[in-house]
Design a protein around this motif. Structure first.
Motif, PDB file in Angstrom:
ATOM      1  N   ILE A  62       0.831  -1.211   0.000  1.00 28.29           N
ATOM      2  CA  ILE A  62       0.000   0.000   0.000  1.00 28.29           C
ATOM      3  C   ILE A  62       0.864   1.258   0.000  1.00 28.29           C
ATOM      4  CG2 ILE A  62      -1.578   1.365   1.424  1.00 28.29           C
ATOM      5  CD1 ILE A  62      -3.030  -1.235   2.094  1.00 28.29           C
ATOM      6  N   GLN A  63       1.900   1.281   0.832  1.00 22.41           N
ATOM      7  CA  GLN A  63       2.753   2.471   0.863  1.00 22.41           C
ATOM      8  C   GLN A  63       3.554   2.630  -0.427  1.00 22.41           C
ATOM      9  OE1 GLN A  63       5.109   2.853   4.375  1.00 22.41           O
ATOM     10  NE2 GLN A  63       3.342   3.426   5.617  1.00 22.41           N
ATOM     11  N   ALA A  64       3.982   1.537  -1.010  1.00 23.27           N
ATOM     12  CA  ALA A  64       4.742   1.628  -2.260  1.00 23.27           C
ATOM     13  C   ALA A  64       3.860   2.120  -3.401  1.00 23.27           C
ATOM     14  CB  ALA A  64       5.351   0.277  -2.606  1.00 23.27           C
ATOM     15  N   VAL A  65       2.616   1.658  -3.458  1.00 23.44           N
ATOM     16  CA  VAL A  65       1.712   2.076  -4.533  1.00 23.44           C
ATOM     17  C   VAL A  65       1.198   3.492  -4.288  1.00 23.44           C
ATOM     18  CG1 VAL A  65      -0.537   1.610  -5.569  1.00 23.44           C
ATOM     19  CG2 VAL A  65       1.046  -0.270  -5.147  1.00 23.44           C
ATOM     20  N   HIS A  66       0.796   3.778  -3.069  1.00 24.85           N
ATOM     21  CA  HIS A  66       0.195   5.087  -2.770  1.00 24.85           C
ATOM     22  C   HIS A  66       1.226   6.211  -2.809  1.00 24.85           C
ATOM     23  CE1 HIS A  66      -1.433   8.292  -0.140  1.00 24.85           C
ATOM     24  NE2 HIS A  66      -2.566   7.984  -0.763  1.00 24.85           N
ATOM     25  N   ASN A  67       2.371   6.003  -2.167  1.00 22.71           N
ATOM     26  CA  ASN A  67       3.377   7.060  -2.078  1.00 22.71           C
ATOM     27  C   ASN A  67       4.421   6.992  -3.188  1.00 22.71           C
ATOM     28  OD1 ASN A  67       2.075   7.708   0.299  1.00 22.71           O
ATOM     29  ND2 ASN A  67       3.575   6.693   1.582  1.00 22.71           N
ATOM     30  N   LYS A  68       4.400   5.926  -3.976  1.00 23.81           N
ATOM     31  CA  LYS A  68       5.363   5.681  -5.042  1.00 23.81           C
ATOM     32  C   LYS A  68       6.798   5.600  -4.523  1.00 23.81           C
ATOM     33  CE  LYS A  68       2.475   7.321  -8.724  1.00 23.81           C
ATOM     34  NZ  LYS A  68       1.298   6.998  -8.050  1.00 23.81           N
ATOM     35  N   GLU A  69       6.925   5.369  -3.232  1.00 20.11           N
ATOM     36  CA  GLU A  69       8.220   5.130  -2.603  1.00 20.11           C
ATOM     37  C   GLU A  69       7.964   4.455  -1.259  1.00 20.11           C
ATOM     38  OE1 GLU A  69      10.147   8.840  -1.906  1.00 20.11           O
ATOM     39  OE2 GLU A  69       8.549   9.600  -0.651  1.00 20.11           O
ATOM     40  N   LEU A  70       8.983   3.814  -0.750  1.00 19.75           N
ATOM     41  CA  LEU A  70       8.859   3.130   0.520  1.00 19.75           C
ATOM     42  C   LEU A  70       9.929   3.659   1.454  1.00 19.75           C
ATOM     43  CD1 LEU A  70       7.310   0.943   2.030  1.00 19.75           C
ATOM     44  CD2 LEU A  70       9.014  -0.684   1.269  1.00 19.75           C
ATOM     45  N   LEU A  71       9.521   4.486   2.391  1.00 19.64           N
ATOM     46  CA  LEU A  71      10.449   5.056   3.364  1.00 19.64           C
ATOM     47  C   LEU A  71      10.372   4.244   4.651  1.00 19.64           C
ATOM     48  CD1 LEU A  71       9.679   8.827   2.817  1.00 19.64           C
ATOM     49  CD2 LEU A  71      11.557   7.492   1.884  1.00 19.64           C
ATOM     50  N   TYR A  72      11.526   3.904   5.186  1.00 22.79           N
ATOM     51  CA  TYR A  72      11.577   3.044   6.361  1.00 22.79           C
ATOM     52  C   TYR A  72      10.844   3.653   7.548  1.00 22.79           C
ATOM     53  CZ  TYR A  72      13.356   0.177  10.115  1.00 22.79           C
ATOM     54  OH  TYR A  72      13.441  -0.645  11.191  1.00 22.79           O
ATOM     55  N   SER A  73      11.011   4.932   7.782  1.00 25.48           N
ATOM     56  CA  SER A  73      10.401   5.562   8.968  1.00 25.48           C
ATOM     57  C   SER A  73       8.877   5.514   8.914  1.00 25.48           C
ATOM     58  CB  SER A  73      10.889   7.000   9.123  1.00 25.48           C
ATOM     59  OG  SER A  73      10.550   7.753   7.977  1.00 25.48           O
ATOM     60  N   THR A  74       8.297   5.831   7.770  1.00 23.57           N
ATOM     61  CA  THR A  74       6.838   5.791   7.683  1.00 23.57           C
ATOM     62  C   THR A  74       6.327   4.354   7.666  1.00 23.57           C
ATOM     63  OG1 THR A  74       6.927   5.944   5.282  1.00 23.57           O
ATOM     64  CG2 THR A  74       6.636   8.000   6.507  1.00 23.57           C
ATOM     65  N   PHE A  75       7.065   3.460   6.996  1.00 19.87           N
ATOM     66  CA  PHE A  75       6.656   2.066   6.975  1.00 19.87           C
ATOM     67  C   PHE A  75       6.666   1.471   8.375  1.00 19.87           C
ATOM     68  CE2 PHE A  75       8.263  -2.275   7.339  1.00 19.87           C
ATOM     69  CZ  PHE A  75       7.173  -2.970   6.851  1.00 19.87           C
ATOM     70  N   PHE A  76       7.775   1.661   9.103  1.00 19.05           N
ATOM     71  CA  PHE A  76       7.906   1.008  10.391  1.00 19.05           C
ATOM     72  C   PHE A  76       6.901   1.537  11.404  1.00 19.05           C
ATOM     73  CE2 PHE A  76       9.903  -0.071  14.447  1.00 19.05           C
ATOM     74  CZ  PHE A  76      10.002  -1.442  14.259  1.00 19.05           C
ATOM     75  N   LYS A  77       6.640   2.851  11.369  1.00 16.41           N
ATOM     76  CA  LYS A  77       5.661   3.409  12.309  1.00 16.41           C
ATOM     77  C   LYS A  77       4.271   2.866  12.012  1.00 16.41           C
ATOM     78  CE  LYS A  77       4.165   7.650  14.458  1.00 16.41           C
ATOM     79  NZ  LYS A  77       4.341   9.083  14.569  1.00 16.41           N
ATOM     80  N   THR A  78       3.877   2.830  10.751  1.00 16.97           N
ATOM     81  CA  THR A  78       2.569   2.289  10.378  1.00 16.97           C
ATOM     82  C   THR A  78       2.478   0.806  10.696  1.00 16.97           C
ATOM     83  OG1 THR A  78       2.455   3.886   8.574  1.00 16.97           O
ATOM     84  CG2 THR A  78       0.934   2.033   8.484  1.00 16.97           C
ATOM     85  N   PHE A  79       3.517   0.065  10.350  1.00 18.01           N
ATOM     86  CA  PHE A  79       3.530  -1.374  10.601  1.00 18.01           C
ATOM     87  C   PHE A  79       3.455  -1.669  12.096  1.00 18.01           C
ATOM     88  CE2 PHE A  79       6.162  -5.159  11.523  1.00 18.01           C
ATOM     89  CZ  PHE A  79       5.285  -6.117  11.059  1.00 18.01           C
ATOM     90  N   TRP A  80       4.214  -0.937  12.903  1.00 23.00           N
ATOM     91  CA  TRP A  80       4.229  -1.230  14.332  1.00 23.00           C
ATOM     92  C   TRP A  80       2.904  -0.855  14.993  1.00 23.00           C
ATOM     93  CZ3 TRP A  80       7.188  -4.573  16.419  1.00 23.00           C
ATOM     94  CH2 TRP A  80       7.215  -4.703  17.795  1.00 23.00           C
TER      95      TRP A  80
END
Length: 117
Positions: free
Chosen positions: A79-97
């Motif tokens: 979802i983050q890769a498609v929506h934001n067209k990039e995958l940033l560790y900080s936003t991914f990890f906060k959302t995932f956690w």
């Protein structure tokens, strides 16, 4: 030692963990990280307590919880890769956690209900 492996012991571990984290947060006030909530630190305790309920009857659902947890990680990544067209560790990890917090709270509740029923 048998008490801590029982469902009542698991609830005691979670309550004691919650109180220790809240007390630490209150004592450290200004030095406590602003983006860190109590639930973020409770997740490892929830996973541990769920695993400790395996001998009492939660072993049936625990593999499905782990598969679901991995699915949450894959879903957040896609979802983050498609929506934001990039995958940033900080936003991914906060959302995932944060989703992990919710997922394992519900997972522990299901394991606990399986054991006491």
């Amino acid at each position: 030692m048998a008490f801590w492996a029982s469902p009542a012991g698991q609830l005691a571990i979670l309550v004691i963990g919650w109180l220790v984290i809240r007390a630490s947060k209150r004592i450290l006030k200004r030095r406590w990280p602003t983006g860190l909530s109590t639930w973020d630190l409770m997740t490892p305790l929830l996973i541990l307590c769920s695993v400790m309920l395996i001998p009492a009857g939660a072993g049936l659902i625990l593999p499905w919880l782990v598969i679901g947890w991995m699915s949450v990680g894959i879903l957040v990544t896609v979802i983050q890769a498609v929506h934001n067209k990039e995958l940033l560790y900080s936003t991914f990890f906060k959302t995932f956690w944060r989703l992990t917090d919710l997922f394992w709270t519900l997972g522990f509740a299901v394991c606990f209900l399986l054991v006491i029923s």
